[in-house]
Enzyme design. Structure first.
Site, mmCIF file in Angstrom:
data_model
loop_
_atom_site.group_PDB
_atom_site.id
_atom_site.type_symbol
_atom_site.label_atom_id
_atom_site.label_comp_id
_atom_site.label_asym_id
_atom_site.label_seq_id
_atom_site.Cartn_x
_atom_site.Cartn_y
_atom_site.Cartn_z
ATOM 1 N N ASP A 149 44.239 41.726 46.095
ATOM 2 C CA ASP A 149 45.528 41.130 45.777
ATOM 3 C C ASP A 149 46.035 41.647 44.440
ATOM 4 O O ASP A 149 45.247 42.039 43.571
ATOM 5 C CB ASP A 149 45.416 39.605 45.700
ATOM 6 C CG ASP A 149 45.087 38.970 47.045
ATOM 7 O OD1 ASP A 149 45.357 39.603 48.071
ATOM 8 O OD2 ASP A 149 44.564 37.843 47.040
ATOM 9 N N LYS A 150 47.335 41.608 44.253
ATOM 10 C CA LYS A 150 47.947 42.077 43.005
ATOM 11 C C LYS A 150 47.269 41.467 41.784
ATOM 12 O O LYS A 150 46.942 42.172 40.833
ATOM 13 C CB LYS A 150 49.439 41.716 43.006
ATOM 14 C CG LYS A 150 50.151 41.993 41.693
ATOM 15 C CD LYS A 150 51.584 41.497 41.717
ATOM 16 C CE LYS A 150 52.250 41.672 40.345
ATOM 17 N NZ LYS A 150 53.638 41.142 40.348
#
Length: 340
Positions: A149-150
């Site tokens: 995930d970012k």
């Protein structure tokens, strides 16, 4: 020659809400534009000021739409489907002719997508690795065999040729069940799981939108197997009844679903500190901490999750390689504050 007036008309649309129009502006626009843009893309356009309601700019996607309202929307130019190289610094842990292993910082998106067409890990890899990445694994995701995930930091590996891509992709698809692939994460969660070690076996599926996930019943059409093994490493502000305000845990994945650790830990009542999607109901827990720790927790900008270990078989040599990324400064500061 192209007619500039027709081009301008195509770049801006004027829509009038029917008598049946109701609900949020972003949902209504997504519906009337008939799938031309995703709801997330429409939401981003509204927030960027590209939409006017009854002649006035509006930047709130949740703004209500009413019958007879006039909505103007400036439509974006088509995006270049092929990402370009960008000089973005990379922390390289290992590199050879077949693959590259990096420590991804929190905040870096892995591959281009809606709202993030530039500034991604893919753009950085194209710049760093050059033409060798071209076409491997698809135009938008060259070399990518897994993702974080970012706002999750940690170790990632990317392939630099087709042989490496196929070999690594097969290992990740197998989830280490018959091979040496291993992934381990550190997370800081609210509370403390009752058992210091355990397994969460709960299928995951979509949670009503394109990004969030939720635990689903096994017979749900959207359910996909998801298994997480966890172990409590350290407890913070533990009480005589063996409960605690927070804990550092280690998670190892037997499957690799979107948001798996985040959803699974929330499912058993111990969501990750800082998780804006899955721990909203736990924000007031910070009030139970000493003032210094409370301030650090409230300022923590992301889910407290770090992929600290990755092991895999080298696609050419067959050697089992293991890499660790040290805990990033923000999580180390969070843990030190919770210890105080």
């Amino acid at each position: 020659m192209n007619d500039p007036f027709k081009e301008a008309e195509r770049a801006r649309k004027v829509l009038t809400a029917s008598d049946e129009a109701e609900g949020r502006l972003d949902a209504w626009l997504t519906s009337v534009l008939d799938g031309e843009f995703s709801r997330n893309r429409i939401k981003a356009l509204i927030e960027q000021g590209a939409v006017s309601l009854n002649g006035k700019p509006v930047t709130e996607p949740k703004k209500k739409i009413n019958a007879g309202d006039t909505v103007e929307i400036d439509l974006p130019e088509p995006e270049d489907p092929e990402p370009k190289g960008e000089d973005i610094p990379l922390e390289v842990l290992y590199e050879d002719n077949d693959l590259i292993v990096i420590a991804k910082p929190a905040g870096l998106v892995v591959h281009p997508g809606a709202g993030n067409w530039t500034g991604t890990l893919v753009n950085a890899l194209i710049h760093h690795c050059g033409a060798s990445l071209s076409g491997i694994g698809g135009v938008k995701r060259p070399g990518i065999v897994h993702r974080l995930d970012k706002d999750t930091s940690g170790v990632m590996v990317a392939a630099k040729n087709d042989i490496a891509h196929r070999h690594l992709a097969d290992q990740f698809a197998d989830h280490g069940r018959s091979g040496p692939l291993e992934r381990a994460y550190q997370a800081v969660v609210w509370g403390r799981p009752r058992g210091l070690k355990g397994t969460i076996d709960a299928p995951l599926g979509r949670a009503g939108d394109r990004t969030k996930r939720a635990v689903q019943k096994e017979d749900s059409s959207d359910a996909r197997e998801a298994i997480t093994h966890y172990q409590v490493i350290e407890r913070f502000h533990e009480k005589p009844d063996a409960t605690a305000l927070a804990a550092l845990i280690e998670c190892r994945l037997e499957t690799g679903r979107t948001h798996q650790i985040r959803v699974h830990m929330a499912h058993i009542g111990h969501p990750l500190i800082g998780d804006q999607d899955y721990s909203a109901g736990f924000k007031t827990k910070a009030n139970l901490l000493p003032d210094f720790a409370k301030g650090v927790v409230n300022r923590f900008p992301r889910q407290a999750l770090h992929a600290f270990l990755l092991a895999f078989e080298h696609p050419r040599t067959g050697e089992v390689m293991e890499f660790e990324a040290p805990m990033p400064e923000d999580m180390a500061e969070l843990i030190e504050a919770l210890k105080a």
